[in-house]
Design an enzyme around this catalytic site. Structure first.
Site, PDB file in Angstrom:
ATOM      1  N   GLY A 529       0.808  -1.203   0.000  1.00  0.00           N
ATOM      2  CA  GLY A 529       0.000   0.000   0.000  1.00  0.00           C
ATOM      3  C   GLY A 529       0.842   1.253   0.000  1.00  0.00           C
ATOM      4  N   GLY A 531       0.579   5.646   0.906  1.00  0.00           N
ATOM      5  CA  GLY A 531      -0.186   6.734   1.484  1.00  0.00           C
ATOM      6  C   GLY A 531       0.521   8.051   1.281  1.00  0.00           C
ATOM      7  N   GLY A 532      -0.132   9.114   1.767  1.00  0.00           N
ATOM      8  CA  GLY A 532       0.452  10.432   1.581  1.00  0.00           C
ATOM      9  C   GLY A 532       1.756  10.620   2.325  1.00  0.00           C
ATOM     10  N   GLY A 534       3.888   7.912   3.240  1.00  0.00           N
ATOM     11  CA  GLY A 534       4.837   6.817   3.143  1.00  0.00           C
ATOM     12  C   GLY A 534       4.279   5.598   2.451  1.00  0.00           C
ATOM     13  N   VAL A 536       3.558   1.257   2.636  1.00  0.00           N
ATOM     14  CA  VAL A 536       3.247   0.158   3.552  1.00  0.00           C
ATOM     15  C   VAL A 536       3.806  -1.131   2.961  1.00  0.00           C
ATOM     16  CG1 VAL A 536       1.457  -1.093   4.802  1.00  0.00           C
ATOM     17  CG2 VAL A 536       1.147   1.340   4.277  1.00  0.00           C
ATOM     18  N   LYS A 549       4.328   0.423   8.037  1.00  0.00           N
ATOM     19  CA  LYS A 549       4.223   1.712   7.342  1.00  0.00           C
ATOM     20  C   LYS A 549       5.528   2.482   7.574  1.00  0.00           C
ATOM     21  CE  LYS A 549       0.492   4.346   7.675  1.00  0.00           C
ATOM     22  NZ  LYS A 549      -0.452   5.346   8.265  1.00  0.00           N
ATOM     23  N   ASP A 645     -10.554  11.039   9.600  1.00  0.00           N
ATOM     24  CA  ASP A 645     -10.240  10.582   8.240  1.00  0.00           C
ATOM     25  C   ASP A 645     -10.920   9.241   7.957  1.00  0.00           C
ATOM     26  OD1 ASP A 645      -9.159  10.889   5.730  1.00  0.00           O
ATOM     27  OD2 ASP A 645      -7.216  10.033   6.253  1.00  0.00           O
TER      28      ASP A 645
END
Length: 813
Positions: A529, A531-532, A534, A536, A549, A645
């Site tokens: 995965g 994300g903004g 970093g 995963v 993460k 979120d």
């Protein structure tokens, strides 16, 4: 007999076979207590039984009883030393017909040489006997492909056997008798005689003289002679001198079955006599090829109200209760009523649950809103557990509730005014002692203000300690690192967070070194995965799969996210929130290590990329689980936490598709337990952000409710929260406009293909629209949202139960 959305078969040992006529193979065979295997002599594949039952103990029969001729499936068994109600569960389809057969062999498995005595409920019909007419007594029993045994009928000289070498077609009737049995028949020795078949209903010791039983008789016929011109075989069937079957002529080499228009009432000790009598125009006597005789077992009472069944099963799942006898129907039959329950089992209404006692069951977490769905509940005892959070207000809305015992838990806050009022008026017996943090008087403002003052003092001291620790950390860091860019990055990170919301002196027992993180991820080999802040990675830590993460230190938000997320996850513990396994905070590494969620995020499944279809039932359960997680954050934490979120990317699914809410990098705590909002810099995901928060920067728990409403709309519609290809890109605007137009049905995901309860889904739409109300004060609280979703689930489960509902219309094949 317990019947609901499953057929529940109570067995001690043996092999169970379930037959469904719509299946290509027609049946499944279950090897109780043993492994799955293929039986080459019969061509039958046996499945292990542990997928149909979770209680009991797998055992082997004694060595002395292990004979070479014994089929493999009879060498193992399942015994049930615990509980008085053990159930095999098979999903049935309404309207289909089933054969259910069980074999039992004691085999001295326990070395006691003492045959057990037990009751078996298999639903509707018990085979009394199955006869192969025309086969001689010396012939072996015929075992057909369904495992049914057909025994040669012991006839006298008044009857004559006939047979054919040709094959009789049995494929035109669903009962599927064996060809070998249909190739023989009996006829009267004298052509002008009738054929009489008598069956005596012996009186079982457990039935009273006036206990009427019902039987079902299946007679099989096929003409075995190719009749010449002028020859006719036509006959009628009488039952106790009353016409049971109108005259008919069997077809040459083609099976036919007759079983009357209904089951036959009979008293124990009574004799049923069937007479096959030829008509006047018939030149040949009657014949019969085979017969099955079944005893109908009435259901042991009515089924518990569907909403009660759903509620108590959800309670069992929510608290992960390990109660051996919580199987089958909760209330019926009364002798097998679930432990801790009392039910209203009168003769004229559907059984309902009136008392729930889960005292001293090590319950943890919040008081589940599923309890609200037990509408006739009068007594609730949850004492001496570890329940947390506030006492929910819905208890005061349960009008039948007369006794509530919550003593010996860890509830905090105040008692709802509605409960206090009922207690003071003598309408409710309320016990809440031994909850140290609970205000029992309803007037605790003075103490609360003192507590708040102490909290402010301690928070100030903690901030000083944190600031000193941070300065000391910078000094050490500067001494150890001479790389100017690293110094600037570190200073930048500290600058962003001069007053960290949580103590950055994190516990050492969860801290991992960079080398351990690198080793656990196999040098960051597998990305699962992005994300903004970093990437995963998949990892394995001490034989446990984990998600790692790795935060991007070049991101200005990385440090804030790291501190916020670790701080929150160290203090929250709930089954529907992702669990933190550990963290790393070395100079070159900031990483968070979570439990690994096998089925990834909800977005992946709604998009269809996973290849797994989510039914309406599954979608509702996911929504309820997320609501429970938010309910814990809002009402079970002190002070409350706003996630900020909530979106489908942050909803993760474990191997059982149970949902857990993750990614707490933007979460905020309210200043105090009584605070209603916190002013903060805007943050969140476009399409999910509360418009009231966007205009005021005031973050409240209703901001999470808005985001949850968007998630619920995505579950209903399978549409993205933000889609520029739509006329109205934001799903909130699009869904509202469709509802205003009266086109509610047009927003339902077409993949559901009508497989849902209409009221359940439309109620969920109404709830989603309420959650995204632009006025935050008009939105329901997340606890109320969970309750209404449970109502939606109850409706859907009732539909599913109705589809599976199996009553006396189920007949054997």
């Amino acid at each position: 007999m317990n019947f609901g959305d499953y057929l529940l078969v109570v067995l001690l040992l043996g092999v169970a076979l379930v037959q469904g006529q719509n299946e290509s193979q027609g049946f499944i065979s279950v090897n109780c207590g043993g492994a799955g295997y293929y039986e080459s002599t019969t061509g039958v594949t046996y499945s292990p039984d542990d997928i149909y039952i979770y209680t009991g103990v797998a055992r082997n029969i004694s060595h002395d009883d292990q004979k070479p001729s014994l089929p493999q499936h009879l060498s193992t068994l399942r015994s049930f030393p615990d509980g008085n109600n053990n159930c095999y569960q098979f999903i049935l389809t309404k309207g289909e017909r089933y054969l259910i057969r069980a074999e039992f062999l004691y085999g001295n498995y326990d070395g006691l040489d003492n045959f057990p005595v037990f009751d078996v409920s298999i639903g509707v019909l018990e085979t009394m006997f199955r006869y192969d007419y025309g086969a001689t007594p010396s012939d072996a029993n015929v075992q057909d492909r369904l495992g049914r045994h057909w025994v040669p009928y012991d006839f006298d000289s008044s009857l004559t056997p006939i047979h054919t070498k040709d094959v009789v077609n049995t494929s035109l009737i669903v009962e599927d008798p064996p060809e070998a049995s249909m190739e023989t028949a009996l006829i009267p020795t004298r052509t002008d005689d009738v054929m009489s078949l008598s069956f005596e209903m012996k009186k079982p010791t457990r039935y009273d003289d006036d206990d009427k039983r019902f039987v079902q008789v299946y007679m099989y016929f096929a003409e075995l002679y190719d009749l010449k011109d002028g020859e006719t075989r036509e006959f009628k069937i009488l039952k106790n001198e009353v016409i049971w079957q109108e005259p008919f002529s069997p077809t040459y080499l083609e099976a036919r079955v007759e079983y009357g228009k209904s089951t036959l009432p009979v008293l124990p000790g009574e004799t049923l006599e069937f007479v096959l009598e030829k008509t006047q125009r018939s030149t040949l006597p009657p014949l019969i090829n085979a017969l099955e005789f079944y005893l109908l077992h009435e259901f042991s009472g009515k089924h518990t109200a569907a909403e009660d069944v759903t509620a108590v099963r959800n309670i069992k799942t929510y608290y992960r209760l390990n109660k051996p006898n919580w199987q089958g129907d909760p209330c019926s039959p009364p002798i097998y009523m679930w432990d801790g329950l009392k039910c209203d089992n009168d003769l004229y209404s559907i059984p309902t649950i009136t008392s729930l006692n889960l005292s001293s069951n090590k319950l943890e977490g919040l008081l589940t809103p599923n309890i609200f769905n037990i509408r006739k509940l009068a007594v609730l005892d949850l004492s001496n557990n570890n329940l947390t959070g506030t006492i929910p207000g819905f208890l005061s809305q349960m009008h039948e509730l007369k006794i509530i015992n919550l003593r010996g838990n860890k509830f905090h806050g105040t008692i709802p005014q509605g409960l206090l009022a009922k207690s003071n008026e003598g309408l409710l017996q309320l016990s809440v002692e031994d909850n140290p943090s609970l205000c029992v008087t309803g007037h605790c403002n003075h103490d609360d203000s003192n507590n708040h003052l102490l909290a402010i003092i301690f928070a100030s001291l903690a901030s000083i300690v944190v600031l000193v620790s941070a300065i000391a950390g910078i000094v050490v860091f500067l001494k150890k690192r001479k790389n100017g860019q690293a110094i600037r990055n570190a200073a930048s990170n500290i600058e962003l967070n001069p007053n960290p919301p949580y103590n950055s002196n994190l516990p050492m027992k969860l801290e991992l070194s960079y080398a351990e993180v690198e080793r656990s991820t196999n040098k960051f080999a597998r990305i699962i995965g992005r994300g903004g802040c970093g990437i995963v990675y998949h990892g394995v830590l001490e034989s446990q799969q984990v998600a790692v993460k790795l935060l991007d230190k070049s991101s200005r938000d990385a440090y804030n996210q790291f501190i916020a997320e670790v701080g929150i996850l160290l203090r929250v513990h709930h089954r529907n929130l992702v669990k933190l396994i550990g963290y790393c905070r070395e100079a070159d590494c900031m990483a968070l290590i979570y439990e690994f969620m096998v089925n990834g995020d909800l977005k992946n499944h709604l998009s269809g990329k996973s290849g797994h279809f989510l039914s309406w039932e599954t979608r509702l359960k996911i929504a309820i689980q997320v609501a429970h997680g938010l309910e814990y954050l809002h009402h079970g934490c002190n002070p409350p936490i706003i996630h900020r979120d909530v979106k489908i990317r942050n909803i993760l699914l474990d191997e059982n598709f149970e949902a857990k809410l993750g990614d707490f990098g933007l979460s905020k705590s309210l200043p105090t337990d009584e605070a209603t909002h916190v002013s903060t810099v805007l943050a969140g995901t476009h399409g999910y952000m509360d418009p009231a928060y966007l205009t005021s920067s005031r973050l409240t728990d209703k901001s999470d409710v808005y985001s949850f409403g968007i998630v619920l709309l995505e579950l209903i519609t399978n549409q993205n929260a933000n889609d520029e290809s739509r006329e109205r890109p934001l799903i909130a605007d699009w869904a509202n406009s469709m509802v205003v137009k009266g086109a509610t049905s047009n927003i339902i995901d077409p993949k559901l293909d009508g497989q849902f309860d209409t009221k359940s889904l439309h109620d969920a739409i109404d709830l989603a629209i309420a959650c995204i109300n632009e006025v935050s004060g008009n939105r329901p609280g997340i606890d109320r949202v969970a309750l209404r979703l449970n109502d939606c689930l109850a409706l859907e489960m009732a539909r599913i139960q109705q589809d599976y509902w199996t009553q006396s219309s189920i007949m054997p094949r």
